[in-house]
Design a protein around this motif. Structure first.
Motif, short mmCIF file in Angstrom:
data_model
loop_
_atom_site.label_atom_id
_atom_site.label_comp_id
_atom_site.label_asym_id
_atom_site.label_seq_id
_atom_site.Cartn_x
_atom_site.Cartn_y
_atom_site.Cartn_z
N ILE A 6 1.06 -1.11 0.21
CA ILE A 6 0.18 -0.75 0.10
C ILE A 6 0.88 0.83 0.17
N GLY A 7 0.45 1.95 -0.67
CA GLY A 7 1.75 2.77 -0.80
C GLY A 7 1.05 4.62 -0.87
N ASP A 16 -3.29 10.63 -2.62
CA ASP A 16 -3.33 9.89 -4.20
C ASP A 16 -2.79 7.88 -3.55
N VAL A 17 -3.04 6.93 -3.02
CA VAL A 17 -2.90 5.67 -2.49
C VAL A 17 -3.57 5.03 -3.40
N GLU A 18 -2.53 3.85 -3.32
CA GLU A 18 -2.44 2.66 -4.16
C GLU A 18 -2.61 1.44 -3.85
N VAL A 19 -3.12 0.41 -4.18
CA VAL A 19 -2.72 -1.20 -3.57
C VAL A 19 -2.29 -2.09 -4.79
N THR A 23 3.07 -9.18 -7.22
CA THR A 23 3.86 -9.42 -8.98
C THR A 23 3.93 -7.71 -9.34
N GLY A 24 3.43 -6.54 -8.88
CA GLY A 24 3.32 -5.01 -9.15
C GLY A 24 2.14 -5.03 -9.88
N ARG A 25 1.43 -5.70 -9.69
CA ARG A 25 -0.04 -5.65 -10.04
C ARG A 25 -1.09 -4.54 -9.47
N ARG A 26 -1.58 -3.43 -9.85
CA ARG A 26 -2.36 -2.22 -9.14
C ARG A 26 -3.32 -3.05 -8.59
N LEU A 27 -4.01 -3.61 -7.61
CA LEU A 27 -5.27 -4.04 -7.54
C LEU A 27 -6.69 -2.59 -7.32
N ALA A 28 -6.02 -1.76 -6.99
CA ALA A 28 -7.12 -0.34 -6.38
C ALA A 28 -6.31 0.82 -6.27
N ALA A 29 -6.72 1.64 -6.55
CA ALA A 29 -6.63 3.35 -7.01
C ALA A 29 -7.25 4.19 -6.76
#
Length: 33
Positions: A6-7, A16-19, A23-29
């Protein structure tokens, strides 16, 4: 085992939040004001 990253990138007027999975695949933003 499930691994998530989680960034949070913040600025004066928003966050800006990203999960991502292991593998580095974006699951949510999202952008929060």
């Amino acid at each position: 085992m499930l691994v998530l990253f989680i960034g949070d990138d913040w600025a004066e007027d928003h966050h800006d939040v990203e999960v991502q999975d292991a593998t580095g695949r974006r699951l949510a933003a999202a952008r929060l004001s």
